[in-house]
Design a protein around this motif. Structure first.
Motif, PDB file in Angstrom:
ATOM      1  N   ILE A 111      12.489  17.852  -3.979  1.00 10.19           N
ATOM      2  CA  ILE A 111      11.442  17.429  -3.044  1.00 10.19           C
ATOM      3  C   ILE A 111      11.691  16.005  -2.561  1.00 10.19           C
ATOM      4  O   ILE A 111      11.479  15.675  -1.399  1.00 10.19           O
ATOM      5  CB  ILE A 111      10.057  17.539  -3.708  1.00 10.19           C
ATOM      6  N   ASP A 112      12.159  15.152  -3.460  1.00 11.51           N
ATOM      7  CA  ASP A 112      12.418  13.759  -3.124  1.00 11.51           C
ATOM      8  C   ASP A 112      13.437  13.217  -4.106  1.00 11.51           C
ATOM      9  O   ASP A 112      13.510  13.660  -5.261  1.00 11.51           O
ATOM     10  CB  ASP A 112      11.114  12.945  -3.195  1.00 11.51           C
ATOM     11  N   GLY A 113      14.233  12.249  -3.653  1.00 14.64           N
ATOM     12  CA  GLY A 113      15.227  11.679  -4.544  1.00 14.64           C
ATOM     13  C   GLY A 113      15.833  10.421  -3.973  1.00 14.64           C
ATOM     14  O   GLY A 113      15.845  10.219  -2.757  1.00 14.64           O
ATOM     15  N   ALA A 114      16.345   9.562  -4.851  1.00 13.76           N
ATOM     16  CA  ALA A 114      16.957   8.310  -4.413  1.00 13.76           C
ATOM     17  C   ALA A 114      17.944   7.808  -5.456  1.00 13.76           C
ATOM     18  O   ALA A 114      17.678   7.876  -6.667  1.00 13.76           O
ATOM     19  CB  ALA A 114      15.888   7.247  -4.164  1.00 13.76           C
ATOM     20  N   PHE A 115      19.085   7.302  -4.964  1.00 11.62           N
ATOM     21  CA  PHE A 115      20.044   6.617  -5.816  1.00 11.62           C
ATOM     22  C   PHE A 115      19.673   5.135  -5.883  1.00 11.62           C
ATOM     23  O   PHE A 115      19.024   4.594  -4.981  1.00 11.62           O
ATOM     24  CB  PHE A 115      21.459   6.760  -5.251  1.00 11.62           C
ATOM     25  N   PHE A 116      20.149   4.484  -6.950  1.00 13.77           N
ATOM     26  CA  PHE A 116      19.889   3.053  -7.116  1.00 13.77           C
ATOM     27  C   PHE A 116      21.087   2.417  -7.791  1.00 13.77           C
ATOM     28  O   PHE A 116      21.606   2.924  -8.793  1.00 13.77           O
ATOM     29  CB  PHE A 116      18.631   2.828  -7.975  1.00 13.77           C
ATOM     30  N   MET A 117      21.551   1.299  -7.211  1.00 12.88           N
ATOM     31  CA  MET A 117      22.645   0.534  -7.794  1.00 12.88           C
ATOM     32  C   MET A 117      22.094  -0.762  -8.362  1.00 12.88           C
ATOM     33  O   MET A 117      21.715  -1.664  -7.611  1.00 12.88           O
ATOM     34  CB  MET A 117      23.725   0.230  -6.756  1.00 12.88           C
ATOM     35  N   PRO A 118      21.979  -0.886  -9.686  1.00 13.94           N
ATOM     36  CA  PRO A 118      21.482  -2.131 -10.276  1.00 13.94           C
ATOM     37  C   PRO A 118      22.384  -3.308  -9.927  1.00 13.94           C
ATOM     38  O   PRO A 118      23.583  -3.137  -9.640  1.00 13.94           O
ATOM     39  CB  PRO A 118      21.511  -1.842 -11.787  1.00 13.94           C
ATOM     40  N   ALA A 119      21.816  -4.494  -9.931  1.00 13.53           N
ATOM     41  CA  ALA A 119      22.596  -5.697  -9.649  1.00 13.53           C
ATOM     42  C   ALA A 119      23.583  -5.959 -10.779  1.00 13.53           C
ATOM     43  O   ALA A 119      23.297  -5.710 -11.957  1.00 13.53           O
ATOM     44  CB  ALA A 119      21.671  -6.896  -9.467  1.00 13.53           C
ATOM     45  N   GLU A 120      24.770  -6.455 -10.412  1.00 16.78           N
ATOM     46  CA  GLU A 120      25.768  -6.805 -11.417  1.00 16.78           C
ATOM     47  C   GLU A 120      25.432  -8.160 -12.021  1.00 16.78           C
ATOM     48  O   GLU A 120      25.151  -9.111 -11.311  1.00 16.78           O
ATOM     49  CB  GLU A 120      27.161  -6.839 -10.792  1.00 16.78           C
ATOM     50  N   HIS A 121      25.475  -8.231 -13.355  1.00 15.51           N
ATOM     51  CA  HIS A 121      25.100  -9.469 -14.037  1.00 15.51           C
ATOM     52  C   HIS A 121      26.316 -10.250 -14.542  1.00 15.51           C
ATOM     53  O   HIS A 121      26.202 -11.407 -14.902  1.00 15.51           O
ATOM     54  CB  HIS A 121      24.166  -9.158 -15.210  1.00 15.51           C
ATOM     55  N   ASP A 122      27.479  -9.603 -14.594  1.00 13.32           N
ATOM     56  CA  ASP A 122      28.687 -10.310 -15.031  1.00 13.32           C
ATOM     57  C   ASP A 122      29.898  -9.572 -14.473  1.00 13.32           C
ATOM     58  O   ASP A 122      29.782  -8.559 -13.793  1.00 13.32           O
ATOM     59  CB  ASP A 122      28.759 -10.405 -16.569  1.00 13.32           C
ATOM     60  N   ASP A 123      31.077 -10.090 -14.745  1.00 15.53           N
ATOM     61  CA  ASP A 123      32.309  -9.500 -14.229  1.00 15.53           C
ATOM     62  C   ASP A 123      32.973  -8.572 -15.235  1.00 15.53           C
ATOM     63  O   ASP A 123      34.066  -8.059 -14.992  1.00 15.53           O
ATOM     64  CB  ASP A 123      33.300 -10.613 -13.843  1.00 15.53           C
ATOM     65  N   VAL A 124      32.349  -8.356 -16.381  1.00 23.29           N
ATOM     66  CA  VAL A 124      32.989  -7.576 -17.445  1.00 23.29           C
ATOM     67  C   VAL A 124      32.400  -6.170 -17.520  1.00 23.29           C
ATOM     68  O   VAL A 124      33.117  -5.174 -17.483  1.00 23.29           O
ATOM     69  CB  VAL A 124      32.838  -8.299 -18.800  1.00 23.29           C
ATOM     70  N   SER A 125      31.080  -6.082 -17.627  1.00 19.27           N
ATOM     71  CA  SER A 125      30.446  -4.767 -17.778  1.00 19.27           C
ATOM     72  C   SER A 125      30.496  -3.994 -16.470  1.00 19.27           C
ATOM     73  O   SER A 125      30.559  -4.570 -15.387  1.00 19.27           O
ATOM     74  CB  SER A 125      28.984  -4.943 -18.220  1.00 19.27           C
TER      75      SER A 125
END
Length: 456
Positions: free
Chosen positions: A372-386
Protein backbone atom coordinates in the motif's frame (compact mmCIF):
# COMPACT_ATOMS: atom_id res chain seq x y z
CA UNK A 1 2.90 45.86 -13.62
CA UNK A 2 3.37 47.70 -10.34
CA UNK A 3 0.24 46.21 -8.78
CA UNK A 4 -2.26 43.38 -9.24
CA UNK A 5 -5.91 43.15 -8.12
CA UNK A 6 -6.76 40.93 -5.18
CA UNK A 7 -9.33 39.05 -7.29
CA UNK A 8 -10.08 38.95 -11.03
CA UNK A 9 -13.79 38.06 -10.90
CA UNK A 10 -15.61 40.62 -13.09
CA UNK A 11 -18.73 41.04 -10.90
CA UNK A 12 -19.43 41.47 -7.20
CA UNK A 13 -22.03 38.68 -7.29
CA UNK A 14 -19.70 36.10 -8.86
CA UNK A 15 -19.14 33.02 -6.68
CA UNK A 16 -15.69 32.91 -5.10
CA UNK A 17 -16.13 30.00 -2.70
CA UNK A 18 -18.42 27.20 -1.61
CA UNK A 19 -18.73 26.84 2.15
CA UNK A 20 -20.82 24.68 4.48
CA UNK A 21 -23.71 27.18 4.25
CA UNK A 22 -23.56 27.48 0.46
CA UNK A 23 -22.04 29.79 -2.17
CA UNK A 24 -20.01 32.84 -1.08
CA UNK A 25 -19.86 35.84 -3.39
CA UNK A 26 -16.91 38.06 -4.14
CA UNK A 27 -18.74 40.90 -2.38
CA UNK A 28 -19.03 38.79 0.77
CA UNK A 29 -15.34 37.83 0.52
CA UNK A 30 -14.19 41.45 0.17
CA UNK A 31 -16.34 42.51 3.13
CA UNK A 32 -14.82 39.74 5.25
CA UNK A 33 -11.33 40.75 4.13
CA UNK A 34 -11.77 44.42 4.97
CA UNK A 35 -13.26 43.74 8.39
CA UNK A 36 -10.60 41.21 9.34
CA UNK A 37 -7.82 43.53 8.11
CA UNK A 38 -9.11 46.21 10.47
CA UNK A 39 -9.15 43.74 13.38
CA UNK A 40 -5.66 42.27 12.97
CA UNK A 41 -3.22 42.83 15.90
CA UNK A 42 -0.14 45.06 15.48
CA UNK A 43 2.37 42.26 14.72
CA UNK A 44 3.74 42.19 11.14
CA UNK A 45 3.77 38.38 10.80
CA UNK A 46 0.65 36.20 10.73
CA UNK A 47 0.71 32.44 11.31
CA UNK A 48 -2.44 31.48 9.40
CA UNK A 49 -3.58 28.04 10.59
CA UNK A 50 -7.23 28.27 9.51
CA UNK A 51 -8.47 24.82 8.51
CA UNK A 52 -11.42 26.10 6.50
CA UNK A 53 -9.93 27.01 3.09
CA UNK A 54 -12.20 30.05 2.66
CA UNK A 55 -11.24 31.44 6.06
CA UNK A 56 -7.59 30.83 5.23
CA UNK A 57 -8.05 32.80 1.98
CA UNK A 58 -9.68 35.66 3.86
CA UNK A 59 -6.78 35.66 6.32
CA UNK A 60 -4.16 35.84 3.56
CA UNK A 61 -6.06 38.62 1.78
CA UNK A 62 -6.61 40.60 4.98
CA UNK A 63 -2.89 40.37 5.79
CA UNK A 64 -2.09 41.64 2.29
CA UNK A 65 -4.47 44.55 2.70
CA UNK A 66 -2.92 45.44 6.07
CA UNK A 67 0.66 45.02 4.73
CA UNK A 68 1.33 42.03 6.95
CA UNK A 69 3.13 38.82 5.97
CA UNK A 70 1.58 35.34 6.14
CA UNK A 71 3.96 32.70 7.52
CA UNK A 72 3.34 29.23 6.08
CA UNK A 73 5.50 26.59 7.82
CA UNK A 74 5.41 22.93 6.67
CA UNK A 75 4.25 21.58 10.05
CA UNK A 76 2.86 22.83 13.34
CA UNK A 77 5.10 20.78 15.62
CA UNK A 78 6.38 22.39 18.86
CA UNK A 79 9.89 22.54 17.37
CA UNK A 80 8.59 24.24 14.21
CA UNK A 81 6.66 26.73 16.33
CA UNK A 82 9.86 27.53 18.24
CA UNK A 83 11.62 28.17 14.93
CA UNK A 84 8.77 30.39 13.71
CA UNK A 85 8.80 32.44 16.92
CA UNK A 86 12.57 32.83 16.69
CA UNK A 87 12.26 33.87 13.04
CA UNK A 88 9.48 36.41 13.73
CA UNK A 89 9.17 37.39 17.42
CA UNK A 90 6.11 39.57 16.66
CA UNK A 91 4.14 36.68 15.12
CA UNK A 92 0.52 36.07 16.08
CA UNK A 93 -1.73 33.16 15.19
CA UNK A 94 -4.91 33.49 13.12
CA UNK A 95 -7.09 30.43 13.74
CA UNK A 96 -10.63 29.19 13.19
CA UNK A 97 -10.21 26.41 15.77
CA UNK A 98 -8.62 26.45 19.26
CA UNK A 99 -4.84 26.00 19.15
CA UNK A 100 -2.37 25.08 21.90
CA UNK A 101 0.44 27.27 20.55
CA UNK A 102 2.35 29.56 22.87
CA UNK A 103 1.54 32.53 20.63
CA UNK A 104 -0.91 35.45 20.75
CA UNK A 105 -4.05 34.28 18.97
CA UNK A 106 -6.89 35.87 17.04
CA UNK A 107 -9.90 33.61 16.59
CA UNK A 108 -11.87 34.24 13.43
CA UNK A 109 -14.78 32.32 11.91
CA UNK A 110 -16.27 34.94 9.59
CA UNK A 111 -19.65 35.17 11.29
CA UNK A 112 -18.97 38.70 12.53
CA UNK A 113 -18.75 40.00 8.94
CA UNK A 114 -22.22 38.89 7.84
CA UNK A 115 -23.81 42.34 8.24
CA UNK A 116 -20.92 44.05 6.46
CA UNK A 117 -21.14 41.50 3.65
CA UNK A 118 -24.86 42.12 3.19
CA UNK A 119 -24.29 45.87 3.06
CA UNK A 120 -21.46 45.48 0.57
CA UNK A 121 -23.49 43.13 -1.61
CA UNK A 122 -26.26 45.74 -1.82
CA UNK A 123 -23.83 48.46 -2.87
CA UNK A 124 -23.74 49.54 -6.51
CA UNK A 125 -19.95 49.87 -6.42
CA UNK A 126 -17.50 47.03 -6.90
CA UNK A 127 -14.18 48.12 -5.42
CA UNK A 128 -11.43 45.50 -5.71
CA UNK A 129 -8.21 46.38 -3.85
CA UNK A 130 -4.98 46.61 -5.84
CA UNK A 131 -1.96 45.16 -4.07
CA UNK A 132 1.58 46.40 -4.88
CA UNK A 133 3.43 43.73 -6.84
CA UNK A 134 6.56 44.17 -4.70
CA UNK A 135 4.71 43.62 -1.41
CA UNK A 136 5.83 40.48 0.45
CA UNK A 137 2.68 38.38 0.64
CA UNK A 138 4.01 35.30 2.37
CA UNK A 139 7.07 33.57 3.69
CA UNK A 140 6.94 29.88 2.81
CA UNK A 141 9.19 27.31 4.43
CA UNK A 142 10.62 24.25 2.71
CA UNK A 143 9.05 20.96 3.75
CA UNK A 144 12.05 19.58 5.60
CA UNK A 145 12.01 16.40 3.47
CA UNK A 146 15.75 16.81 2.94
CA UNK A 147 16.73 18.69 6.09
CA UNK A 148 15.97 21.81 8.15
CA UNK A 149 13.15 24.02 6.79
CA UNK A 150 14.35 27.22 5.09
CA UNK A 151 12.33 30.45 4.72
CA UNK A 152 11.57 31.87 1.27
CA UNK A 153 9.78 35.24 0.88
CA UNK A 154 7.14 35.45 -1.87
CA UNK A 155 6.05 38.75 -3.39
CA UNK A 156 2.45 39.32 -4.44
CA UNK A 157 3.56 40.00 -8.01
CA UNK A 158 5.58 36.79 -8.23
CA UNK A 159 2.71 34.71 -6.86
CA UNK A 160 0.17 36.29 -9.22
CA UNK A 161 2.33 35.76 -12.31
CA UNK A 162 2.87 32.14 -11.25
CA UNK A 163 -0.80 31.22 -10.77
CA UNK A 164 -1.90 33.12 -13.88
CA UNK A 165 0.60 31.08 -15.91
CA UNK A 166 -0.82 27.96 -14.24
CA UNK A 167 -4.40 29.02 -15.03
CA UNK A 168 -3.51 29.59 -18.68
CA UNK A 169 -1.72 26.22 -18.96
CA UNK A 170 -4.72 24.37 -17.45
CA UNK A 171 -7.27 26.16 -19.60
CA UNK A 172 -8.98 27.94 -16.72
CA UNK A 173 -9.10 31.27 -18.56
CA UNK A 174 -11.43 30.09 -21.34
CA UNK A 175 -14.50 31.66 -19.73
CA UNK A 176 -15.66 28.56 -17.84
CA UNK A 177 -15.39 29.13 -14.10
CA UNK A 178 -14.19 25.99 -12.34
CA UNK A 179 -14.89 24.93 -8.79
CA UNK A 180 -11.65 23.83 -7.10
CA UNK A 181 -11.61 20.90 -4.66
CA UNK A 182 -8.31 20.21 -2.90
CA UNK A 183 -7.08 17.41 -0.66
CA UNK A 184 -3.92 19.35 0.26
CA UNK A 185 -3.83 22.00 3.00
CA UNK A 186 -3.73 25.66 1.94
CA UNK A 187 -0.62 26.26 4.08
CA UNK A 188 1.50 24.10 1.75
CA UNK A 189 3.02 25.86 -1.30
CA UNK A 190 1.12 23.63 -3.75
CA UNK A 191 -2.16 24.09 -1.89
CA UNK A 192 -1.53 27.81 -1.39
CA UNK A 193 -1.02 28.43 -5.10
CA UNK A 194 -3.32 25.85 -6.68
CA UNK A 195 -6.31 25.80 -4.33
CA UNK A 196 -6.42 29.41 -3.08
CA UNK A 197 -4.54 31.90 -5.26
CA UNK A 198 -5.56 30.07 -8.44
CA UNK A 199 -9.22 30.68 -7.57
CA UNK A 200 -8.62 34.36 -6.80
CA UNK A 201 -6.74 34.97 -10.05
CA UNK A 202 -8.76 32.89 -12.54
CA UNK A 203 -12.34 33.80 -11.68
CA UNK A 204 -12.84 30.33 -10.20
CA UNK A 205 -14.42 29.26 -6.90
CA UNK A 206 -12.64 27.34 -4.16
CA UNK A 207 -14.20 24.72 -1.94
CA UNK A 208 -13.75 25.60 1.72
CA UNK A 209 -13.49 21.90 2.59
CA UNK A 210 -10.29 19.95 3.20
CA UNK A 211 -11.28 16.36 2.40
CA UNK A 212 -8.66 13.73 3.20
CA UNK A 213 -10.29 10.28 3.27
CA UNK A 214 -11.77 8.75 0.09
CA UNK A 215 -15.38 8.99 1.28
CA UNK A 216 -14.92 12.67 2.15
CA UNK A 217 -13.30 13.40 -1.22
CA UNK A 218 -16.22 11.74 -3.01
CA UNK A 219 -18.75 13.69 -0.93
CA UNK A 220 -17.14 17.06 -1.71
CA UNK A 221 -16.79 16.22 -5.41
CA UNK A 222 -20.48 15.27 -5.52
CA UNK A 223 -21.45 18.66 -4.04
CA UNK A 224 -19.18 20.75 -6.27
CA UNK A 225 -20.53 22.45 -9.43
CA UNK A 226 -19.07 21.51 -12.81
CA UNK A 227 -16.60 22.04 -14.31
CA UNK A 228 -14.52 20.88 -11.34
CA UNK A 229 -10.76 20.75 -10.77
CA UNK A 230 -9.39 18.24 -8.24
CA UNK A 231 -6.07 19.38 -6.70
CA UNK A 232 -4.41 16.43 -5.03
CA UNK A 233 -1.35 14.17 -4.67
CA UNK A 234 -0.31 10.71 -5.92
CA UNK A 235 -0.86 9.25 -2.45
CA UNK A 236 -4.42 10.58 -2.20
CA UNK A 237 -5.20 9.31 -5.70
CA UNK A 238 -3.78 5.86 -5.01
CA UNK A 239 -5.87 5.48 -1.85
CA UNK A 240 -8.95 6.95 -3.56
CA UNK A 241 -8.82 4.41 -6.40
CA UNK A 242 -8.18 1.53 -3.99
CA UNK A 243 -11.22 2.39 -1.86
CA UNK A 244 -13.63 0.93 -4.42
CA UNK A 245 -16.09 3.83 -4.11
CA UNK A 246 -18.27 5.41 -6.77
CA UNK A 247 -16.15 8.50 -7.48
CA UNK A 248 -17.95 11.57 -8.87
CA UNK A 249 -15.71 12.43 -11.82
CA UNK A 250 -14.00 15.84 -11.87
CA UNK A 251 -13.29 17.52 -15.20
CA UNK A 252 -9.57 17.96 -14.52
CA UNK A 253 -7.06 16.51 -12.05
CA UNK A 254 -3.90 18.30 -10.90
CA UNK A 255 -1.22 16.49 -8.90
CA UNK A 256 2.04 17.50 -7.22
CA UNK A 257 4.33 17.01 -4.17
CA UNK A 258 5.73 13.69 -5.51
CA UNK A 259 6.37 12.15 -8.95
CA UNK A 260 3.32 10.41 -10.39
CA UNK A 261 3.96 6.77 -11.39
CA UNK A 262 2.85 6.34 -15.03
CA UNK A 263 0.73 3.31 -14.12
CA UNK A 264 -1.17 5.33 -11.53
CA UNK A 265 -1.70 8.19 -13.99
CA UNK A 266 -3.21 5.77 -16.52
CA UNK A 267 -5.45 4.26 -13.85
CA UNK A 268 -6.64 7.70 -12.70
CA UNK A 269 -7.55 8.88 -16.19
CA UNK A 270 -9.30 5.60 -16.98
CA UNK A 271 -11.31 5.62 -13.75
CA UNK A 272 -12.15 9.33 -13.55
CA UNK A 273 -12.43 9.94 -17.30
CA UNK A 274 -10.59 13.24 -16.83
CA UNK A 275 -7.14 14.45 -17.96
CA UNK A 276 -4.46 14.41 -15.25
CA UNK A 277 -1.70 17.00 -15.19
CA UNK A 278 1.33 17.19 -12.93
CA UNK A 279 2.84 20.42 -11.66
CA UNK A 280 6.61 20.62 -11.21
CA UNK A 281 8.23 23.19 -8.98
CA UNK A 282 9.62 23.83 -5.54
CA UNK A 283 9.09 26.04 -2.54
CA UNK A 284 12.01 28.14 -3.75
CA UNK A 285 10.73 28.71 -7.30
CA UNK A 286 7.01 28.06 -7.12
CA UNK A 287 5.49 26.23 -10.10
CA UNK A 288 7.61 26.23 -13.25
CA UNK A 289 6.38 23.36 -15.47
CA UNK A 290 3.59 20.88 -16.21
CA UNK A 291 3.10 17.63 -18.09
CA UNK A 292 0.25 15.31 -18.92
CA UNK A 293 1.83 12.15 -17.54
CA UNK A 294 -0.13 9.65 -19.64
CA UNK A 295 1.12 11.28 -22.84
CA UNK A 296 4.74 12.29 -22.19
CA UNK A 297 7.65 12.00 -19.79
CA UNK A 298 8.78 15.51 -20.74
CA UNK A 299 7.98 18.61 -18.70
CA UNK A 300 6.99 21.90 -20.40
CA UNK A 301 8.20 25.11 -18.77
CA UNK A 302 5.90 28.04 -18.08
CA UNK A 303 6.33 31.00 -20.47
CA UNK A 304 9.35 33.13 -19.59
CA UNK A 305 10.91 30.55 -17.25
CA UNK A 306 14.34 29.27 -18.32
CA UNK A 307 16.69 26.55 -17.07
CA UNK A 308 20.47 26.72 -17.29
CA UNK A 309 23.41 24.71 -15.99
CA UNK A 310 26.08 26.43 -13.92
CA UNK A 311 28.51 25.25 -11.24
CA UNK A 312 27.33 21.67 -11.75
CA UNK A 313 23.71 22.51 -10.93
CA UNK A 314 20.56 23.40 -12.83
CA UNK A 315 19.19 26.89 -12.19
CA UNK A 316 15.71 28.31 -12.82
CA UNK A 317 15.21 31.96 -13.71
CA UNK A 318 12.88 34.30 -15.57
CA UNK A 319 9.12 34.59 -15.66
CA UNK A 320 7.75 34.71 -12.12
CA UNK A 321 11.04 33.37 -10.66
CA UNK A 322 12.33 36.66 -9.29
CA UNK A 323 15.97 35.68 -8.86
CA UNK A 324 17.93 32.66 -10.19
CA UNK A 325 17.38 29.64 -7.96
CA UNK A 326 19.29 26.31 -7.91
CA UNK A 327 17.10 23.23 -8.30
CA UNK A 328 17.42 20.31 -5.91
CA UNK A 329 16.68 17.82 -8.70
CA UNK A 330 18.65 16.15 -11.47
CA UNK A 331 17.18 17.63 -14.67
CA UNK A 332 18.06 16.79 -18.26
CA UNK A 333 17.52 19.81 -20.53
CA UNK A 334 16.03 18.79 -23.89
CA UNK A 335 15.35 22.26 -25.30
CA UNK A 336 14.69 25.80 -24.12
CA UNK A 337 11.17 24.75 -23.13
CA UNK A 338 11.36 21.06 -22.17
CA UNK A 339 13.24 18.84 -19.74
CA UNK A 340 13.26 15.41 -18.09
CA UNK A 341 13.25 14.86 -14.33
CA UNK A 342 15.60 12.17 -13.02
CA UNK A 343 14.98 12.59 -9.28
CA UNK A 344 16.31 14.65 -6.42
CA UNK A 345 20.05 15.27 -6.27
CA UNK A 346 19.98 14.34 -2.57
CA UNK A 347 18.26 11.04 -3.47
CA UNK A 348 21.09 9.75 -5.65
CA UNK A 349 22.99 6.95 -3.95
CA UNK A 350 26.14 5.00 -4.77
CA UNK A 351 26.77 1.59 -3.21
CA UNK A 352 29.72 -0.57 -4.24
CA UNK A 353 30.13 1.52 -7.37
CA UNK A 354 26.51 1.08 -8.46
CA UNK A 355 24.21 4.09 -8.73
CA UNK A 356 20.49 4.39 -8.18
CA UNK A 357 18.03 6.84 -6.68
CA UNK A 358 15.65 6.61 -3.77
CA UNK A 359 12.84 7.63 -6.11
CA UNK A 360 13.52 4.62 -8.38
CA UNK A 361 13.79 2.23 -5.42
CA UNK A 362 10.57 3.60 -3.91
CA UNK A 363 8.81 3.10 -7.23
CA UNK A 364 9.90 -0.55 -7.39
CA UNK A 365 8.83 -1.18 -3.79
CA UNK A 366 5.41 0.40 -4.26
CA UNK A 367 4.85 -1.49 -7.53
CA UNK A 368 4.86 -4.87 -5.72
CA UNK A 369 1.29 -6.23 -5.48
CA UNK A 370 0.04 -5.95 -1.89
CA UNK A 371 2.19 -2.95 -0.97
CA UNK A 372 0.00 0.00 0.00
CA UNK A 373 2.86 2.35 0.83
CA UNK A 374 6.62 2.13 1.13
CA UNK A 375 9.83 4.13 1.29
CA UNK A 376 13.58 3.55 1.29
CA UNK A 377 15.85 5.49 3.63
CA UNK A 378 19.61 6.05 3.55
CA UNK A 379 20.93 6.98 7.01
CA UNK A 380 23.64 9.62 7.19
CA UNK A 381 27.22 8.35 7.22
CA UNK A 382 28.96 9.04 10.52
CA UNK A 383 32.49 7.88 9.64
CA UNK A 384 34.60 6.53 6.79
CA UNK A 385 34.94 3.01 8.20
CA UNK A 386 31.47 1.59 8.84
CA UNK A 387 29.20 0.72 5.93
CA UNK A 388 25.92 2.63 5.79
CA UNK A 389 23.09 0.34 4.71
CA UNK A 390 19.80 1.16 3.11
CA UNK A 391 16.66 0.69 5.15
CA UNK A 392 13.09 0.41 3.91
CA UNK A 393 9.66 0.71 5.49
CA UNK A 394 6.52 -0.75 3.99
CA UNK A 395 2.79 -0.98 4.62
CA UNK A 396 1.73 -4.37 3.24
CA UNK A 397 -1.07 -6.00 5.26
CA UNK A 398 -0.88 -9.77 5.32
CA UNK A 399 2.59 -9.97 3.78
CA UNK A 400 5.75 -11.22 5.43
CA UNK A 401 8.99 -9.28 5.20
CA UNK A 402 10.68 -12.32 3.61
CA UNK A 403 8.04 -12.42 0.86
CA UNK A 404 8.46 -8.74 0.18
CA UNK A 405 12.26 -9.03 0.03
CA UNK A 406 11.99 -11.92 -2.43
CA UNK A 407 9.83 -9.73 -4.67
CA UNK A 408 12.31 -6.85 -4.37
CA UNK A 409 15.18 -9.11 -5.48
CA UNK A 410 13.34 -9.60 -8.75
CA UNK A 411 13.25 -5.82 -9.29
CA UNK A 412 16.44 -4.23 -7.95
CA UNK A 413 20.15 -5.00 -7.75
CA UNK A 414 21.18 -7.02 -4.70
CA UNK A 415 23.38 -4.17 -3.36
CA UNK A 416 20.24 -2.06 -2.88
CA UNK A 417 18.27 -4.69 -0.92
CA UNK A 418 17.34 -2.94 2.37
CA UNK A 419 18.68 -4.19 5.70
CA UNK A 420 16.41 -4.01 7.56
CA UNK A 421 13.03 -4.03 5.86
CA UNK A 422 10.43 -2.98 8.43
CA UNK A 423 6.70 -3.61 8.08
CA UNK A 424 4.47 -0.93 9.61
CA UNK A 425 0.79 -0.12 9.94
CA UNK A 426 1.38 3.32 8.37
CA UNK A 427 4.22 5.64 7.34
CA UNK A 428 4.60 9.04 9.06
CA UNK A 429 3.49 11.12 6.06
CA UNK A 430 2.36 14.69 6.50
CA UNK A 431 -0.89 16.13 5.18
CA UNK A 432 0.49 16.52 1.65
CA UNK A 433 1.72 12.94 1.50
CA UNK A 434 5.39 13.80 1.96
CA UNK A 435 7.79 11.96 4.22
CA UNK A 436 10.05 14.55 5.90
CA UNK A 437 13.56 13.29 6.38
CA UNK A 438 13.49 13.97 10.12
CA UNK A 439 10.39 11.75 10.47
CA UNK A 440 12.13 8.92 8.58
CA UNK A 441 15.29 9.47 10.63
CA UNK A 442 13.31 9.17 13.88
CA UNK A 443 11.64 6.01 12.59
CA UNK A 444 15.00 4.54 11.56
CA UNK A 445 16.63 5.39 14.88
CA UNK A 446 13.79 3.81 16.82
CA UNK A 447 14.01 0.53 14.93
CA UNK A 448 17.80 0.51 15.02
CA UNK A 449 17.70 0.84 18.82
CA UNK A 450 14.81 -1.50 19.52
CA UNK A 451 14.85 -3.92 16.63
CA UNK A 452 11.57 -5.43 15.49
CA UNK A 453 10.25 -8.94 14.76
CA UNK A 454 8.96 -7.64 11.43
CA UNK A 455 12.39 -6.54 10.21
CA UNK A 456 14.84 -8.57 8.14
Amino acid sequence: MSSFPLVTHPRAQDILAYGPAGPITVAHFLADVRQLAADLPPGRHVLNVCVDRYRFAVGVAAALLADKISLLPPTLTPEMMRQVKHFAPDVFCLADQPQAFDLPQLAWTGAQAAAAAAADAASATYDVPDIPAARTAAIVFTSGSTGTPVAHPKSWGGLVRSVRAEAARLGLLDGRRHSIVATVPPQHMFGFESSVLLALQSGSALSAAHPFYPADICAVLAQSPRPCLLVTTPLHLKVLLAAGLDIPAPDLVLSATAPMPPQLALAVEARLQAPLFEIYGSTETGMIATRRTTQTTEWSLFPGVALSVSQGRTWASGGHVESPMPMADELELLSSERFLLHGRSADLINIAGKRSSLDYLNHQLNAIPGVIDGAFFMPAEHDDVSVTRLMAFAVAPGMKASTLLAALRQRIDAVFIPRPLVLLAALPRNSTGKLPRDALQALASRHQRQGTPHAI
